[in-house]
Every structure is written in C-alpha cells, then in structure tokens.
Motif scaffolding. Structure first.
Motif, PDB file in Angstrom:
ATOM      1  N   SER A  13       0.812  -1.224   0.000  1.00 24.48           N
ATOM      2  CA  SER A  13       0.000   0.000   0.000  1.00 24.48           C
ATOM      3  C   SER A  13       0.844   1.273   0.000  1.00 24.48           C
ATOM      4  CB  SER A  13      -0.969  -0.014   1.180  1.00 24.48           C
ATOM      5  OG  SER A  13      -0.356  -0.492   2.352  1.00 24.48           O
ATOM      6  N   SER A  14       2.111   1.176   0.471  1.00 27.00           N
ATOM      7  CA  SER A  14       2.923   2.399   0.537  1.00 27.00           C
ATOM      8  C   SER A  14       3.292   2.919  -0.845  1.00 27.00           C
ATOM      9  CB  SER A  14       4.193   2.156   1.351  1.00 27.00           C
ATOM     10  OG  SER A  14       5.065   1.308   0.646  1.00 27.00           O
ATOM     11  N   TRP A  22       9.404  14.940  -2.612  1.00 28.87           N
ATOM     12  CA  TRP A  22      10.215  15.593  -1.577  1.00 28.87           C
ATOM     13  C   TRP A  22      11.488  16.198  -2.151  1.00 28.87           C
ATOM     14  CZ3 TRP A  22      10.843  11.843   3.188  1.00 28.87           C
ATOM     15  CH2 TRP A  22       9.584  11.302   3.532  1.00 28.87           C
TER      16      TRP A  22
ATOM     17  N   HIS B  42       7.902   4.621   1.840  1.00 28.20           N
ATOM     18  CA  HIS B  42       7.984   4.859   3.283  1.00 28.20           C
ATOM     19  C   HIS B  42       8.377   6.310   3.518  1.00 28.20           C
ATOM     20  CE1 HIS B  42      12.346   4.926   3.278  1.00 28.20           C
ATOM     21  NE2 HIS B  42      12.370   3.778   2.616  1.00 28.20           N
ATOM     22  N   ARG B  43       8.150   6.769   4.721  1.00 28.50           N
ATOM     23  CA  ARG B  43       8.312   8.201   4.987  1.00 28.50           C
ATOM     24  C   ARG B  43       9.562   8.519   5.799  1.00 28.50           C
ATOM     25  NH1 ARG B  43       2.321  10.191   4.809  1.00 28.50           N
ATOM     26  NH2 ARG B  43       1.552   8.624   3.364  1.00 28.50           N
ATOM     27  N   ALA B  44      10.577   7.681   5.683  1.00 29.79           N
ATOM     28  CA  ALA B  44      11.846   7.990   6.353  1.00 29.79           C
ATOM     29  C   ALA B  44      12.449   9.240   5.725  1.00 29.79           C
ATOM     30  CB  ALA B  44      12.812   6.825   6.205  1.00 29.79           C
ATOM     31  N   GLU B  79       9.043   2.148  12.742  1.00 28.49           N
ATOM     32  CA  GLU B  79       7.628   1.780  12.784  1.00 28.49           C
ATOM     33  C   GLU B  79       6.773   2.906  12.230  1.00 28.49           C
ATOM     34  OE1 GLU B  79       4.098   2.971  14.654  1.00 28.49           O
ATOM     35  OE2 GLU B  79       5.871   3.343  15.874  1.00 28.49           O
ATOM     36  N   VAL B  80       7.070   4.122  12.660  1.00 27.05           N
ATOM     37  CA  VAL B  80       6.229   5.258  12.274  1.00 27.05           C
ATOM     38  C   VAL B  80       6.345   5.548  10.774  1.00 27.05           C
ATOM     39  CG1 VAL B  80       5.961   7.750  12.532  1.00 27.05           C
ATOM     40  CG2 VAL B  80       6.191   6.311  14.557  1.00 27.05           C
ATOM     41  N   THR B  83       4.610   2.486   8.589  1.00 28.17           N
ATOM     42  CA  THR B  83       3.211   2.042   8.640  1.00 28.17           C
ATOM     43  C   THR B  83       2.234   3.137   9.066  1.00 28.17           C
ATOM     44  OG1 THR B  83       3.601   1.217  10.884  1.00 28.17           O
ATOM     45  CG2 THR B  83       3.697  -0.402   9.098  1.00 28.17           C
ATOM     46  N   PRO B  84       2.295   4.293   8.453  1.00 32.53           N
ATOM     47  CA  PRO B  84       1.233   5.255   8.765  1.00 32.53           C
ATOM     48  C   PRO B  84      -0.021   4.870   7.982  1.00 32.53           C
ATOM     49  CG  PRO B  84       2.736   6.190   7.158  1.00 32.53           C
ATOM     50  CD  PRO B  84       3.231   4.798   7.448  1.00 32.53           C
ATOM     51  N   TYR B  85      -1.154   4.688   8.694  1.00 27.33           N
ATOM     52  CA  TYR B  85      -2.406   4.374   8.008  1.00 27.33           C
ATOM     53  C   TYR B  85      -2.628   5.390   6.889  1.00 27.33           C
ATOM     54  CZ  TYR B  85      -7.410   4.702   7.159  1.00 27.33           C
ATOM     55  OH  TYR B  85      -8.628   4.790   6.556  1.00 27.33           O
ATOM     56  N   GLU B  87      -1.078   3.253   4.697  1.00 24.09           N
ATOM     57  CA  GLU B  87      -0.046   2.659   3.849  1.00 24.09           C
ATOM     58  C   GLU B  87       1.010   1.945   4.675  1.00 24.09           C
ATOM     59  OE1 GLU B  87       1.270   6.296   2.306  1.00 24.09           O
ATOM     60  OE2 GLU B  87      -0.482   6.580   1.023  1.00 24.09           O
ATOM     61  N   THR B  88       1.290   0.734   4.312  1.00 25.66           N
ATOM     62  CA  THR B  88       2.426   0.059   4.926  1.00 25.66           C
ATOM     63  C   THR B  88       3.497  -0.177   3.876  1.00 25.66           C
ATOM     64  OG1 THR B  88       3.232  -1.895   6.080  1.00 25.66           O
ATOM     65  CG2 THR B  88       1.403  -2.247   4.562  1.00 25.66           C
ATOM     66  N   SER B  89       4.737  -0.092   4.311  1.00 25.33           N
ATOM     67  CA  SER B  89       5.854  -0.370   3.414  1.00 25.33           C
ATOM     68  C   SER B  89       6.351  -1.802   3.567  1.00 25.33           C
ATOM     69  CB  SER B  89       7.026   0.566   3.722  1.00 25.33           C
ATOM     70  OG  SER B  89       6.607   1.891   3.622  1.00 25.33           O
ATOM     71  N   HIS B  96       3.452  -4.423  15.005  1.00 28.94           N
ATOM     72  CA  HIS B  96       3.958  -3.450  15.964  1.00 28.94           C
ATOM     73  C   HIS B  96       3.038  -3.467  17.156  1.00 28.94           C
ATOM     74  CE1 HIS B  96       3.200   0.763  17.501  1.00 28.94           C
ATOM     75  NE2 HIS B  96       4.347   0.423  18.028  1.00 28.94           N
ATOM     76  N   PHE B  99       6.492   0.171  22.413  1.00 25.12           N
ATOM     77  CA  PHE B  99       7.873   0.642  22.383  1.00 25.12           C
ATOM     78  C   PHE B  99       8.809  -0.377  23.032  1.00 25.12           C
ATOM     79  CE2 PHE B  99      10.367   4.866  23.226  1.00 25.12           C
ATOM     80  CZ  PHE B  99      11.318   4.474  22.314  1.00 25.12           C
TER      81      PHE B  99
ATOM     82  N   MET C 208       0.217   2.998  12.551  1.00 20.42           N
ATOM     83  CA  MET C 208      -0.014   4.268  13.232  1.00 20.42           C
ATOM     84  C   MET C 208      -1.221   4.924  12.579  1.00 20.42           C
ATOM     85  SD  MET C 208       2.459   7.512  13.786  1.00 20.42           S
ATOM     86  CE  MET C 208       2.125   8.287  12.227  1.00 20.42           C
TER      87      MET C 208
END
Lengths: 542, 330, 417
Positions: A13-14, A22, B42-44, B79-80, B83-85, B87-89, B96, B99, C208
């Motif tokens: 989904s990502s 960006w 992913h959002r890294a 984790e953050v 997998t932010p709803y 979307e998962t990478s 998860h 902590f 999340m």
C-alpha cells in the motif's frame, strides 16, 4: 481476511505514497571521461576495453581496442603509456598496468589469429597514404574500414617505418610488428614498397586519388658540429638502428659513446651493449630529471650496465677516439652552462642521437602549404593548406612517438572520411573528466600492480630477446580488474543497493540502471557511494 | 572472517554487486529478486540509515529462510515511517505492539509457531536503540535469557530520533542531543555513561551476537545469514546514521557509518556463546576527527579552539576498541 | 466431574480444558497458583500442545501473549494488582489490536500502601482499556467463565479479563464441577483468528493511525463491546444448554420481584449479599440484588430493566474513584438516566477488609429507611481517620499515613476477617 479497520494494512500500500515529490535535487547517471582515455594520444577507449578484459572477454576487449588502434601488440611494447601516468589508481596504490594488458590482448590476437571485420560497404573513393609507419598504417586501417580504397606508398623496403627502423628488436619483436601490419593489409590495402613519392600532386593525379594522407617519418638525423679527426668514427643513431635491420650489423667497437638524452640515445646504447660493447656511455648535457627519455628506460639501461655522464658536452673527438668532454652546470633558469672543467673519454665510436628531421621534398611546389620548423602545419582536421592533402605523424608539429602517430592516423582518417563525404567530421563533445575526487575508492580492494617479470639481466645484455615479458592470462585478468572504471558505470550494483527508498531500477547485465523518480527523495547516497563517479546530482527544476 | 575466497580487484569485495561474480555469490541487495521487505513509499527522512539497514537485514533474512519471516517492530522511527495508516511499506508479516516489548512479542510469535508446528517460520524483532537498550531492555534480556528463537535487530542511531533527538543509553559521549545540549562547561553527552548492549547480550551466553554497519553490506548480510542458520536467541546491533539527529548530510549516511567503523568507534565483531569469535578488520584506519567532523552533533568539539581533550577521549575509546577486538587484522 | 479443589486450581483446569497454546507466567499474589497449576500440567505432560513461558515481568507476560495471539495461537495469562498496572500499556494494546487473549485477574488492591488482599481496584483501573471484563461470583462460575471467555474473545476478536476475587475465590477450596474435555471441545471450537501473522498472506498489524481515522477505530472498538452485549447472554445460554449450569451472562438478578431496594454488586460478595437479602426478605423487607457479571461491556439496558421499578439502588463496590466516588455506581446511574430513583454508593471491602453480614444488614436497613448518605464507606474506622486528620493539622512531618494508622491500631489480624 476480514482485517480490522486502519490498524491492519495490506502489503504494497505504501506505493501510493510518491516520495519523489520531496526531492530538491535529483541524481542522474553520466559517463565521465576516464583520465586514461583523456591522456591516450591514440584516442583509445581504454576504460571500455579493460571492461571487457575484466570479464575475461579478450576478443571483445581486443575488438573494442582495435576500433581505435589496430596495433595493440606494438603499443603494448613501445607506447610510453601516458594513460598510466594519468590513471587515478596511481593515487591509490599504483596505476593499472594498462600497457601490459594491451600487449597481452595484442599477443592473444596474434596467437589466436583474430582478424578485423572487413568494411561493410565500399565508397569508391580512393585515398593515397604516403609512408607505412604507424601513422600511415593506422590511417589506412581506418580509411579502409570506412570503405575507402587505400593505397600505401612506402619509400623503404619494409612497412613499419620508425617502428622497424627506429625501435630495437629487444623492445619490439619483428614477428609482432609484421603480424599486426599484415592484419591491416589483409583488409584489402595495397602496399607499394621501395617507392618514394617525389611529388604528391602528381602521384595523386596519376593514381586517381581523391585524398592523400602524408605520414613520412623523421629519418634524417640531426647533426651537431663536433670537430673530429679524420679517423674518428662518428655515426648517427638513426642509421645505427636502421642497420640493425639488415644483414650487416654496425661496427661500433668495444667502447661506444652515445651523445644525446632521448629514448633513441638509450636504444642505441643498449643496442651497442647487445652487440658486444664492453662499455656504453651516454653523454648528456643536462640532468637525469631533464632527460627526455622515459625514466623506466633509463632505469633498465642503468641496470644493464650503461653508464651515463650527466651535465656534459662533447667538445671534440680526436683520432684514436679520445673525446674531450666539458662539464656543465645548470644556471638558475635550469639551462646548462659550460664550466670550463674538461675531461677525456676513450671511445671506438661516437653515436650522435640528437634528434631527427623529416624529408619534406615531396611537398615542394604544392601551393598553400606552410612549413615551419621543419614540419608541415595542419589544421585541427589534420588537413594541410592544400585541400585533400592531410598529414600526420612526424611530419606535423607534435611529440614524435608511435602512439601520437597512431592517433594522428585515426584522427586524420576520420577527417578524410568526412571531407570525402562532404560532411566534415565534428568530434563529439568531450565528457567532463573523472577525477580522483569523483571516486569512492573504499570499495576497491588494495592490490599491488603485477610487476612484469624482468628477464635475467645477463641474458638480456647479450641477446635481443624482449626485455619485458608479457602478462599471462591470469595476470592480465588481475591487472585489468584493477581498473577503477573512472566515470563509467561498471554495474557494481552499489546505487541499486544503497538507496534507502529502493528508487533505483536495475535493468540487467549491460543495461545499467535507471532512477525511479516517483520514489527517489534525492538524498544523494547513490552519488556518494558510486565507486566510479558515474552519478551526479543536479538541481530539481520546479 | 572469510566472506569471499576470490578477490576481485575492480569491483572489490565490498560493493553491493559484482558483475564478475556468479549470481549466488552476489549480495542479496544486488539481486533484482530481493524482497524489498521495506518497500518504496515509506516516509523515512532523506538518507535514512535505519530504512537502509532494515531492508538490508530483513531481505538477507528472507533469502536465508526462503521468505519465511515474521517481524515484530518496536515503536520508533522505523515503525512510524513504515506504517502510517493507510499505507504500509512492509512486504512481510509484521506487527507493531509497543515501544518496550518487541522482544517479548517476538517470543510469543515464536511460541505460536512452535506450538502450531510452523518451525520453518522464523521470527525477527527489531527496534531502535531507545527501544532496545533502554525501554525494551527488560524484555530483551528476558528473551535472551530464555534463549527464545528470535533474532533481535537493533538499529542503533544513538538517540531517540522519533521523538526529536533525545539522549539514549546508546548516545556517545560529547554528542549533542535535545536533552544533552551543547552548552555549559561540559557540552553534549556526559563521558563515561551509556551501555554496550552487544557485550551485555554476550553475557547472556546466547548462541550469536554480532555488530554490523550499513557501511559494510557484505558483512551485514553474512552475519544475518549466519544468524538465521542458528536457533536460539540472537542479537545483531546495526549502526545506522541518522542525518536528522546527527546533523549530517543525507548523502553522507554510509560514509559516516564507514568512518565509524574505520576509526574503531564502531567495532564490527561476532560472538558465539559469549566468546568473541570474529572481527572485521579495519581496512583504512582514520582518526576519529574525520568521523566527528561530518556531524553537527559534534560541532562544539571543533569550535574556534578545538576541544582536543574531549576529541582525545573519543580517540581513546576508538583505540581501546581496536586493541580489545584486534581490529587491525593480522 | 465434581472436585473439592482450590479456586485457582479450578481455573487452571478450566484453562487446560480450553486447549491454550501459549501460557505466559509471572508470579504475583494472589493469582500465582493458577499459573503454577498450569505449569505443572504442562511439565507433567497432561497439557500438551502448549508452550508455557516463564517471563520476566507482567509487561512481558502480556506482550508474549500478544505476539502469540497475533500469530494465531490461543494465548492466556493471569495477573493481579500491581502486575496489571505494570502491563497496563500492553493491556490497552492487546485490545486495540483486537487480540482474543484471555487473562485472569485475581483481584487485589493496589498500593501504596502495598496490600495483597482483595478488592477490585486493579480490574477497575483497566475498565476503559477496551477489554471485556467478566466478574465471577463463585469458583464454579470462575471456571465456567474462562471457558466462555475464550469463545467470546475469539468470536469478537477482543481480549477478555475474567476477574475473580483474590483469596476469597482464588484460595478457597470449594466443590466445583469440572467438565470433561469432550464437553469443552463441543463448546469451544479451535481458534480461528480474524487476522494473523502469516507468511503466505502477509499483513502489517499495528499501524499508526492519525486523526483521520482514530475516532472511527475507537468507535469500532465500542461497537464490538455493544455486540458483546448480545453475545454474552447467547453464550451463557448455550453454556447452560451444554453444561446444564447457569454461568455468566450480563447480570444475575436475585429476588428482585417487587423489590423496593435493590443491591448491585460484583463478584463473590454477591453470595453474602444474597444471604442477607434472604434474611431480610424473610423479615418482610422488599429487597433484592443484582450481580453484574459483565462489567465491560456495561449492561445498561439489562440493569435498567431490573432496576426501573425499584425505589432505590444500593451499589456496593470494592473499589472507588478517589475524588469522585463509586465506579460501578457511575454505570448504574447511567443505566437509570431519566428515572427518579434514590441511589447509594457504598464502598466496601477495600484492601481485603471483611464485609460482614451484620454490617450489610445494617447498611441495607439504613438504606431502606433512606438514612444513608449518598456515599458511605462500610465499616470505616472513623476514629482512626479523624485522629490522623487531626494529627495532620498540627504536625508538618506526619510521616507515612499507613504506618501511623497501623501503629494506632496495634494489631492487624483483629481488623481482617
């Protein structure tokens, strides 16, 4: 599966999140010009043929090499390899032994009988090449490959020019030279020996040639006036070396003095030693640092027992062979100045190795030509002032080496082809040079250069066997693989691996990579970690 | 340790791939069939070392197990950003929970696999240094002590990055963080504090402990692959620079990780059953300055007057590591 | 099979009959005997296909259960008091992830002061964590509820706490009817997870969730609990059908027909309350009681049905919200919204204080006469309290209150039943 809302997510989904947005700058792949290629007077694409050799694909490597230069066996022996001087690996450990790999490929081609591909088409144009030295042969080769009909006219009894008459056998075995020349001629090139072209315009008209390439070598020895007794034996280096090709070897005596500091001086001294001289002394008016000869040749000569008197000039030669030598000293500008300090040397013969001139008589009366300092002036397209007549090699202002001559031949052939077709050949824009700073050398293993085993010194002194023996296949492969592939992707997969966003697409063997700008965030790790500097960042335009 | 018997000089042993190697001798990351366990999107941050390290490690584990991996993730950046709803990478079964409990959750997954007879499915727990050396340390130690069949991967970026760069017990001396600001007479993190979890892991006598770095992919893959060939509790501590938290250029992530290794500050070693059994020698030793200077978190050491005393302290740490683990090779 | 066994043992046998696959054990009084019993069964080979894991904390215990459950195993653990607080984060997490873990709470007070005896403070602290909370009245019910709990949890994909009074039930030897394996198997099908960590069908569990969906996630959690309001009575009825016993359900009414006063309470104290009601009914008082079995979901409608015809309701609770009052009372009041009814909150039995029949009778009579304050503490030692309050007014450094009270009381045993 009836998955809980929001907490549990489906894989893949990502991909909906296009992180490429960006980016403020983007990586792009590029080919930088490897310094070896840049330095090669013959215009070889060294990095490219090494690339093939690294894979053990020697025929492909040889074909890539000979696309530019059809004389690898010769080059691998006599080229002074400026490529190695420029090699970025020299800043890491030692330069890649490009020259020795080239020689390996040349020898391998002769051993296996690899032939050049004949031209794909015939143009019907006729080109006359004057002189069968390196420049003429290389030009003839390229012109023939373009499909032109080529005839070489050579004044001497053999093809090869200075490669034959100026370079001793111990450096260039004649079977190698003959083999490579024959392979060129096998393309369907007519060679007419023992024919001196007296008038170029007449020769062109008589043969119906559309263009000519003049590549006459510098066979006339320069003279220096040295007062000498009538019985003193003085010779010039060119004739000494030329006579080595004949049945009657030159008589030099037991004590030979050579006057000069170029490679020819060394060749003569080393030849004298091999002919049985107990003493071979080079007299040179400046220091070792100023000597035009290549240092490795000086080193080899010293190892063979050649003596060199630095900072010395010969004042006169008396009957009975006594040479008066004056010591010199460098002034503050680095020029040698006489000191008045005199010594004497006993010599059976004195060989003058002070440089050579070209016989330009064939150009007499040709309008538009400009001759300056004993050489013909040519344009950037190698054409003389007379349309359709091109020139290269020793005839034009340049360093006089086999490699430079070969480069002239190739360059002239391209321009002649362009001139004949009416579309002047425009050299492609040169890529930016791949500097050492563009590389990330951590990724390359450290290994010393494979030192070519030297023949036993004693054996070398008394025979004309090759001084430097070639690499075997294992060593050649090893040496080729030391290439850093500066500025050119060699498909190491680093960019593909180090991207945190999997934004590099691997296109498969030989096809390199491309960026997936949908996801590339522009971090630049691929650029930093590219071992060979084949990626750069460019600002993103919005 | 022997990674590759043949030396290839052009491409070296250290690049990701090597066109001259047989397909099965190349790194997992060189392969177009690699799992990309952590997928694009992913959002890294740009140049994230953790995203890289995670993909390296999990892809290697996937290859080693024929894709039979379940991963448990501690809360944190990884984790953050993965997998932010909605979307998962992650391309693998992944969970998860919290902590501080990744190791325990992984123990539970292993127990489930064992009891349901799916012992071919292997379990990895992963977390950052905060989730491993601090808040998750109890669960980690428990998992070790029970010798549960879990490979725990700690992605060490030396502070709590997700919450805004606060000190953890893995933060090195002198480093500036949000809770160890570079002010006062002793700027940055206090010297002589922190803990070395690989050594603590060894003290549990578990079958395998190793350190690895994103700067040495072959070494990392070798260790993960080796770990997947062993049953019981295993721990690999992976050094992953954080451009945001360290104040370094995103393009320098691997360079900095490499300098950490080459200076001796991050020793690469392996230990089995509590004994050091292997070390990856430093290839080109560098002084610690070269590592420190690329990072703003150490900028106060290189002010108008370089803080030579503290730099020397850091150098001493590196020297001690080099001596202790024999990092200069033979 | 009828057995005279300790409550903990009864629960252990119920768990074993439920074919748990992963059991996480960490000791804390008074639940310890349960996991000890289970450990023994696993070690002895009586309970097979079960991983018994000794963990390093309650936090780990529930975390291991979370992992096991998410990976498709039927998971169980038990705790009490401080242990429940120590795992609090995981308690919320298990519910949030929708993992059908069953956990026994041996109800016990929470410190400080540290106290190992029974009240309901621990379970109540987690009342909003999203778990279903069932309170057992007897050991038989505790046993039965666990079997029902697995089925309930797994049907809803929600974790269930079965709460039983520490010591009073856990340590009491009573006769219980232990069903056969065949009976339990017939009632409780194998665990079929709603979501599972599966290499053949990978998903990411535990994303999340931001403001755009968090409310909906929470609403859906609530909705699941509302569905449980339907399911709990159904499963109880089915249980009765298969086992021949009334157990569980939302609430249990006792002699509420025509009752003017209805006492509401949770857990084992119901038994005592019923005895007092019997006595008072015999004496002609219109009193009845309601035991709440399902505290979460809170049975608002069922309670309203029972309570709406009474004149007053007395909520007897073993816990309270400090600074507010009754916790159970809150829910009861909620169920009576719009109905004019007197309500009394009675906090009783904290920290193991005995709730005696005599005290209860006095309490109920006072309530019946509406002579009760809205909130009272049963058998509060007013002397001690006022002395301590007095001391605090003139002494700055009073020292710890608990120790001061103990010193004044002299003995502990005389105060505990």
């Amino acid at each position: 599966m009836d998955k809980p809302f929001a907490i549990t997510l489906d894989v893949g989904s990502s991909l909906a999140n296009k992180t490429g947005s960006w980016r403020t700058s983007r990586p792009v792949y590029l080919d930088r010009l490897p310094p070896c290629n840049h330095a090669c007077p013959a215009g070889e694409n060294i990095q490219n043929w090494l690339f093939h050799a690294e894979g053990g694909h020697y025929e492909a490597a040889w074909r890539a090499l000979t696309a530019d230069n059809p004389l690898p066996g010769v080059m691998g022996r006599v080229c002074y390899h400026p490529c190695e001087g420029a090699c970025n690996r020299g800043q890491l450990d030692e330069p890649v032994g490009i020259n020795s790999v080239e020689r390996f490929l040349g020898d391998e081609a002769l051993r296996r009988g690899w032939k050049f591909e004949p031209p794909a088409r015939e143009t019907g144009k006729r080109v006359l090449v004057v002189g069968a030295g390196p420049s003429g042969l290389v030009a003839a080769y390229h012109l023939r490959r373009f499909g032109h009909t080529v005839k070489i006219v050579e004044a001497g009894p053999f093809a090869g020019g200075m490669m034959r008459f100026g370079i001793p056998k111990y450096r260039l075995p004649r079977e190698v030279l003959d083999g490579e020349i024959q392979r060129i001629l096998d393309l369907g090139i007519e060679l007419q020996l023992d024919t001196k072209v007296a008038d170029i315009r007449e020769a062109m008209a008589a043969g119906g040639f559309d263009a000519a390439f003049l590549a006459v070598g510098a066979h006339i020895a320069k003279r220096a006036f040295i007062p000498a007794g009538s019985a003193a034996r003085m010779l010039d280096a060119v004739s000494v070396l030329r006579s080595m090709e004949g049945e009657d070897k030159p008589m030099l005596g037991r004590r030979v003095v050579v006057y000069g500091g170029g490679n020819t001086a060394l060749d003569v001294a080393r030849t004298a030693k091999r002919l049985g001289a107990s003493e071979a002394i080079i007299v040179y008016r400046r220091t070792r640092e100023k000597m035009p000869a290549h240092d490795f040749e000086v080193e080899e000569a010293l190892q063979e027992g050649i003596l060199i008197k630095w900072l010395s000039t010969i004042k006169n030669m008396a009957d009975g062979g006594t040479l008066t030598v004056e010591k010199m000293a460098l002034d503050d500008k680095g020029f040698p100045q006489p000191t008045g300090e005199i010594e004497t040397l006993e010599a059976d013969s004195l060989v003058m190795a002070l440089g050579q001139d070209v016989d330009l008589s064939l150009l007499e009366g040709v309008p538009g030509l400009e001759i300056k300092d004993g050489v013909v002036q040519v344009g950037t397209n190698m054409m003389t002032g007379y349309p359709g007549v091109f020139a290269g090699g020793d005839m034009v202002p340049s360093e006089r080496t086999v490699t430079v001559a070969a480069g002239h031949g190739k360059k002239a052939a391209r321009h002649i082809d362009g001139w004949l077709s009416g579309n002047a050949w425009v050299p492609p824009q040169k890529h930016e040079i791949a500097t050492f700073g563009n590389l990330n050398t951590w990724y390359y293993s450290d290994a010393p250069k494979t030192v070519r085993p030297l023949l036993d010194i004693m054996r070398r002194k008394s025979t004309f066997e090759e001084v430097v023996s070639g690499l075997d296949e294992k060593n050649a492969l090893f040496e080729a693989r030391r290439c850093l592939s500066c500025g050119n992707c060699f498909e190491c997969d680093n960019c593909y691996g180090v991207c945190p966003d999997n934004a590099v697409i691997k296109l498969g063997p030989g096809n390199r990579f491309e960026f997936n700008y949908d996801y590339c965030k522009g971090c630049g790790i691929c650029v930093s970690e590219c071992p060979c500097g084949a990626i750069k960042m460019v600002p993103e335009t919005i | 340790m022997e990674l590759q018997t043949v030396k290839f000089y052009q491409t070296g042993t250290f690049t990701v791939g090597n066109r001259l190697l047989a397909e099965d001798e190349r790194s997992v990351q060189a392969n177009t069939e690699r799992t990309n366990s952590l997928n694009s999107g992913h959002r890294a941050c740009q140049g994230c070392g953790e995203a890289l390290g995670a993909r390296y490690a999990i892809d290697a584990a996937m290859r080693a197990t024929n894709n039979q991996i379940i991963a448990v993730n501690a809360t944190g950046c990884l984790e953050v950003f993965s997998t932010p709803y909605p979307e998962t990478s992650w391309q693998i079964p992944w969970i998860h929970s919290l902590f501080g409990n990744a190791a325990a959750v992984a123990s539970g997954v292993v127990a489930a696999m064992r009891v349901t007879g799916k012992t071919d499915i292997r379990v990895i727990a992963q977390g950052g240094d905060g989730g491993t050396t601090d808040i998750g340390f109890g669960c980690l130690s428990g998992m070790f002590e029970r010798n549960d069949d879990v490979l725990y991967l700690c992605y060490d970026n030396e502070a709590y990055m997700n919450t805004g760069v606060q000190r953890s017990s893995a933060t090195p001396p002198a480093a500036r963080t949000a809770t160890t600001p570079a002010i006062g007479p002793d700027p940055g993190n206090v010297a002589g504090t922190g803990k070395n979890v690989p050594l603590i892991a060894m003290a549990h006598n578990i079958p395998y402990v190793a350190t690895a770095s994103v700067a040495n992919l072959r070494d990392l893959e070798f260790k993960v692959t080796k770990a997947m060939g062993i049953h019981g509790a295993r721990y690999i501590h992976i050094h992953v620079p954080c451009p945001l938290g360290w104040g370094s250029a995103p393009a320098d992530t691997i360079r900095i990780a490499r300098l950490a290794v080459e200076s001796g500050l991050f020793p690469l070693f392996e230990a089995e059953h509590g004994e050091v059994t292997g070390r990856t020698p430093i290839r080109q030793r560098v002084p610690v300055d070269e590592y420190l200077k690329l990072q703003k978190r150490f900028a106060h050491l290189f002010g108008k007057e370089p803080d030579t005393a503290r730099i020397a302290q850091v150098q001493a740490t590196a020297d001690r590591n080099i001596a202790r683990f024999g990092l200069l090779g033979d | 099979m009828r057995k005279q066994i300790e409550g903990s043992r009864a629960v252990a046998e119920a768990i074993a009959l439920s074919r748990p696959q992963v059991i996480c054990a960490y000791p804390i009084t008074p639940q310890t005997h349960i996991v000890e019993g289970l450990g023994e069964m696993v070690k002895a080979g009586e309970l097979t296909n079960c991983e018994f894991i000794n963990v390093e904390s309650e936090f780990a215990a529930l975390s291991v259960a979370i992992g096991a459950s998410a990976a498709g195993a039927r998971a169980y653990t038990a705790t009490s008091s401080q242990g429940l607080l120590f795992m609090a984060e995981a308690v919320y997490n298990a519910a949030g992830l929708g993992l059908p873990i069953v956990m026994t709470i041996g109800n016990r007070a929470i410190g400080a002061p540290i106290n190992i005896w029974n009240d309901h403070s621990d379970s109540m602290s987690m009342r909003d964590a999203g778990w279903i909370q069932l309170f057992a009245e007897t050991n038989q019910e505790a046993l039965d509820l666990h079997i029902q709990a697995f089925r309930l949890a797994e049907e809803l994909s929600l974790p269930v706490m079965v709460c039983m009074d520490g010591f009073i039930l856990t340590h009491a030897y009573e006769r219980v009817d232990v069903p056969s394996q065949e009976q339990v198997d017939a009632y409780l099908p194998p665990y079929e997870p709603r979501q599972v960590l599966d290499t053949g069908n990978p998903v990411s569990i535990g994303a999340m969730v931001g403001p755009e969906a968090f409310m909906e996630v929470r609403y859906l959690a609530h909705h699941k609990q509302l569905r449980a309001l339907q399911l709990i009575p159904q499963l109880s009825a089915l249980y009765k059908q298969q086992f021949g016993r009334d157990s569980g359900g939302l609430i249990r009414s006792y002699r509420t027909e025509g009752a003017e006063t209805i006492v509401v309470s949770l857990g084992s104290v119901n038994g005592t309350v019923q005895e007092v009601i019997d006595d008072m009914r015999d004496a002609g008082t219109a009193i009845g009681s309601v035991g709440i079995c399902s505290f979460r979901p809170f049975p608002l409608a069922a309670l309203r049905d029972v309570l709406q015809h009474a004149k007053r309701v007395v909520v007897l609770e073993k816990c309270f919200a400090v600074g507010l009052g009754g916790i159970v009372s809150d829910g009861v009041r909620n169920s009576l919204s719009g109905i004019q009814l007197k309500g009394y909150t009675v906090v009783a039995g904290l920290g193991g204080r005995s709730i005696t029949k005599a005290s209860l009778r006095q309490l109920f009579e006072d309530a019946g006469a509406d002579e009760l304050e809205q909130m009272t503490f049963l058998d509060l030692n007013a002397d001690v309290v006022s002395h301590e309050l007095e001391r605090e007014t003139h002494t700055r450094r009073t020292g710890p209150t608990a120790e001061a009270i103990l010193r004044r009381l002299g003995t502990v045993g005389s105060q505990v039943g």
